[in-house]
Design a protein around this motif. Sequence first.
Motif, PDB file in Angstrom:
ATOM      1  N   LEU A  11      -5.981  -6.777  -0.761  1.00 27.15           N
ATOM      2  CA  LEU A  11      -6.285  -5.677  -1.824  1.00 27.15           C
ATOM      3  C   LEU A  11      -5.010  -5.522  -2.771  1.00 27.15           C
ATOM      4  CD1 LEU A  11      -7.697  -2.709  -2.362  1.00 27.15           C
ATOM      5  CD2 LEU A  11      -5.452  -1.929  -1.554  1.00 27.15           C
ATOM      6  N   PHE A  12      -3.676  -5.921  -2.235  1.00 28.98           N
ATOM      7  CA  PHE A  12      -2.447  -5.890  -3.058  1.00 28.98           C
ATOM      8  C   PHE A  12      -2.503  -7.237  -4.216  1.00 28.98           C
ATOM      9  CE2 PHE A  12      -0.143  -3.373  -0.042  1.00 28.98           C
ATOM     10  CZ  PHE A  12      -0.039  -2.129  -0.825  1.00 28.98           C
ATOM     11  N   ALA A  13      -3.149  -8.258  -3.522  1.00 31.48           N
ATOM     12  CA  ALA A  13      -3.100  -9.486  -4.191  1.00 31.48           C
ATOM     13  C   ALA A  13      -4.290  -9.273  -5.369  1.00 31.48           C
ATOM     14  CB  ALA A  13      -3.482 -10.597  -3.414  1.00 31.48           C
ATOM     15  N   SER A  14      -5.186  -8.534  -4.937  1.00 34.02           N
ATOM     16  CA  SER A  14      -6.383  -8.514  -5.999  1.00 34.02           C
ATOM     17  C   SER A  14      -5.718  -7.250  -7.184  1.00 34.02           C
ATOM     18  CB  SER A  14      -7.479  -7.538  -5.300  1.00 34.02           C
ATOM     19  OG  SER A  14      -7.886  -8.299  -4.384  1.00 34.02           O
ATOM     20  N   SER A  65      -6.751   2.326  -2.004  1.00 33.92           N
ATOM     21  CA  SER A  65      -5.812   3.155  -2.297  1.00 33.92           C
ATOM     22  C   SER A  65      -4.369   2.434  -1.758  1.00 33.92           C
ATOM     23  CB  SER A  65      -5.635   4.202  -0.909  1.00 33.92           C
ATOM     24  OG  SER A  65      -4.716   5.222  -0.804  1.00 33.92           O
ATOM     25  N   LEU A  66      -3.705   2.463  -2.598  1.00 39.63           N
ATOM     26  CA  LEU A  66      -2.391   1.683  -2.488  1.00 39.63           C
ATOM     27  C   LEU A  66      -1.656   2.464  -1.385  1.00 39.63           C
ATOM     28  CD1 LEU A  66      -1.261   1.323  -6.441  1.00 39.63           C
ATOM     29  CD2 LEU A  66      -2.036  -0.521  -4.633  1.00 39.63           C
ATOM     30  N   LEU A  67      -1.485   3.580  -1.114  1.00 36.65           N
ATOM     31  CA  LEU A  67      -0.717   4.605  -0.272  1.00 36.65           C
ATOM     32  C   LEU A  67      -1.357   3.853   1.232  1.00 36.65           C
ATOM     33  CD1 LEU A  67       1.590   6.436  -0.003  1.00 36.65           C
ATOM     34  CD2 LEU A  67      -0.184   8.292   0.168  1.00 36.65           C
ATOM     35  N   LYS A  68      -2.579   4.151   1.266  1.00 37.18           N
ATOM     36  CA  LYS A  68      -3.019   3.814   2.621  1.00 37.18           C
ATOM     37  C   LYS A  68      -2.623   2.277   2.980  1.00 37.18           C
ATOM     38  CE  LYS A  68      -7.461   2.990   4.989  1.00 37.18           C
ATOM     39  NZ  LYS A  68      -8.861   2.800   4.797  1.00 37.18           N
ATOM     40  N   HIS A  69      -2.626   1.287   2.369  1.00 39.48           N
ATOM     41  CA  HIS A  69      -2.348   0.009   2.455  1.00 39.48           C
ATOM     42  C   HIS A  69      -0.706  -0.088   2.881  1.00 39.48           C
ATOM     43  CE1 HIS A  69      -6.446  -1.600   2.909  1.00 39.48           C
ATOM     44  NE2 HIS A  69      -6.638  -0.864   1.676  1.00 39.48           N
ATOM     45  N   ALA A 101       1.912  -4.849  -7.302  1.00 40.25           N
ATOM     46  CA  ALA A 101       0.793  -4.306  -7.891  1.00 40.25           C
ATOM     47  C   ALA A 101       0.653  -3.276  -9.031  1.00 40.25           C
ATOM     48  CB  ALA A 101       0.104  -3.872  -6.929  1.00 40.25           C
ATOM     49  N   ILE A 102       1.756  -2.411  -8.863  1.00 36.09           N
ATOM     50  CA  ILE A 102       2.192  -1.293  -9.806  1.00 36.09           C
ATOM     51  C   ILE A 102       2.413  -1.894 -11.392  1.00 36.09           C
ATOM     52  CG2 ILE A 102       3.376   0.713 -10.453  1.00 36.09           C
ATOM     53  CD1 ILE A 102       3.093   1.393  -7.472  1.00 36.09           C
ATOM     54  N   GLY A 142       7.634  -4.459   6.601  1.00 35.31           N
ATOM     55  CA  GLY A 142       7.745  -3.233   5.729  1.00 35.31           C
ATOM     56  C   GLY A 142       8.363  -3.654   4.478  1.00 35.31           C
ATOM     57  N   HIS A 143       9.414  -4.563   4.249  1.00 32.43           N
ATOM     58  CA  HIS A 143       9.845  -4.825   2.904  1.00 32.43           C
ATOM     59  C   HIS A 143       8.773  -5.659   2.164  1.00 32.43           C
ATOM     60  CE1 HIS A 143      13.713  -3.355   4.594  1.00 32.43           C
ATOM     61  NE2 HIS A 143      14.080  -3.200   3.206  1.00 32.43           N
ATOM     62  N   LEU A 144       8.151  -6.474   2.911  1.00 36.24           N
ATOM     63  CA  LEU A 144       6.978  -7.047   2.102  1.00 36.24           C
ATOM     64  C   LEU A 144       6.142  -6.139   1.722  1.00 36.24           C
ATOM     65  CD1 LEU A 144       5.182  -9.811   1.441  1.00 36.24           C
ATOM     66  CD2 LEU A 144       4.417  -9.511   3.748  1.00 36.24           C
ATOM     67  N   GLY A 145       5.607  -5.072   2.284  1.00 38.93           N
ATOM     68  CA  GLY A 145       4.809  -4.168   1.601  1.00 38.93           C
ATOM     69  C   GLY A 145       5.247  -3.501   0.672  1.00 38.93           C
ATOM     70  N   LEU A 146       6.793  -3.293   0.681  1.00 40.87           N
ATOM     71  CA  LEU A 146       7.359  -2.344  -0.442  1.00 40.87           C
ATOM     72  C   LEU A 146       7.364  -3.238  -1.894  1.00 40.87           C
ATOM     73  CD1 LEU A 146       8.899   0.174  -1.093  1.00 40.87           C
ATOM     74  CD2 LEU A 146      10.916  -1.387  -0.687  1.00 40.87           C
ATOM     75  N   ILE A 147       7.508  -4.826  -1.343  1.00 38.33           N
ATOM     76  CA  ILE A 147       7.425  -5.496  -2.851  1.00 38.33           C
ATOM     77  C   ILE A 147       6.082  -5.695  -3.238  1.00 38.33           C
ATOM     78  CG2 ILE A 147       8.090  -7.850  -3.588  1.00 38.33           C
ATOM     79  CD1 ILE A 147      10.452  -6.089  -3.063  1.00 38.33           C
TER      80      ILE A 147
END
Length: 269
Positions: free
Chosen positions: A245-248, A225-229, A174-175, A164-169
């Motif tokens: 996707l985030f890496a892209s 979509s950022l939110l979906k992932h 990305a942003i 979960g925290h990996l997804g947050l980072i």
Amino acid sequence: MGIVLANIIAIYRRELQSYFVSPLAYAIAGVFWFISGLFFVTILFGPDGILPAVAAIDLQGQQGVPVPLIDVPYEFIRAFLDRMGWLLLFILPILSMGLYAEERKRGTLELLATSPLTNWAVAVGKLLGVVTFLITMVAPLLIFEAIAIGASNPPMSPVILLVGHLGLILLAAAILSLGMFISSLTDSTILAAVMTFALVLLLLFVDLIAKSIGGPVGEAIAHLSLLKHFNTFIQGIFDTSALILFASYIFLGIFLTAQSIDALRFQRQ
């Protein structure tokens, strides 16, 4: 390769040090921690919080009413990280707005553009600096989360917490990467923040646009979509497609920033 890495580290240290001497950075961190604390208390103890809901379910169970089972630690982590993701929507444009806009305003961006440093090294160093500062903001929250889930029985798997925290980072990186590119286009920090906020809103809700389009095209757009992932990660699911996707997005932001500075370098020649 060694020279490029040394340049990245030099830019990274310069950028990171600038945050720890900036009153604005401390103000952002203070606001972030304060609002995070409010979310923490509300999710656990609020009228619609998890603990009152558990108490109500226990009461129903004692009265012989069939009740659903709730994984309290999982629901808490998922709800808390979801709130953190929305909070970052407002915090990150402020963090990224000055990455290059301040350089333009002070006239130092031209020095960077005409220096021996490669544009990629500058962009990567700046991004690593702001992401590291963000991690220092997020890290103290792990203490509160550990306290909240430490007494759970059976204990919650730490994998869910880490994923979960990996997804947050990754969402933040990305942003920030895209915000860095927007910051390189203007010398106005306010304009950079507003444009980044607008872009993030578009990327967060692109799945709604995809649903209105429908069909194969809509399905393809929904994957952006950022939110979906992000939701995939906070559910404890390590999805390689979400990681890609985030890496892209991160790579795209760095690439566009490097091209923006390269255009400025070409103008100064």
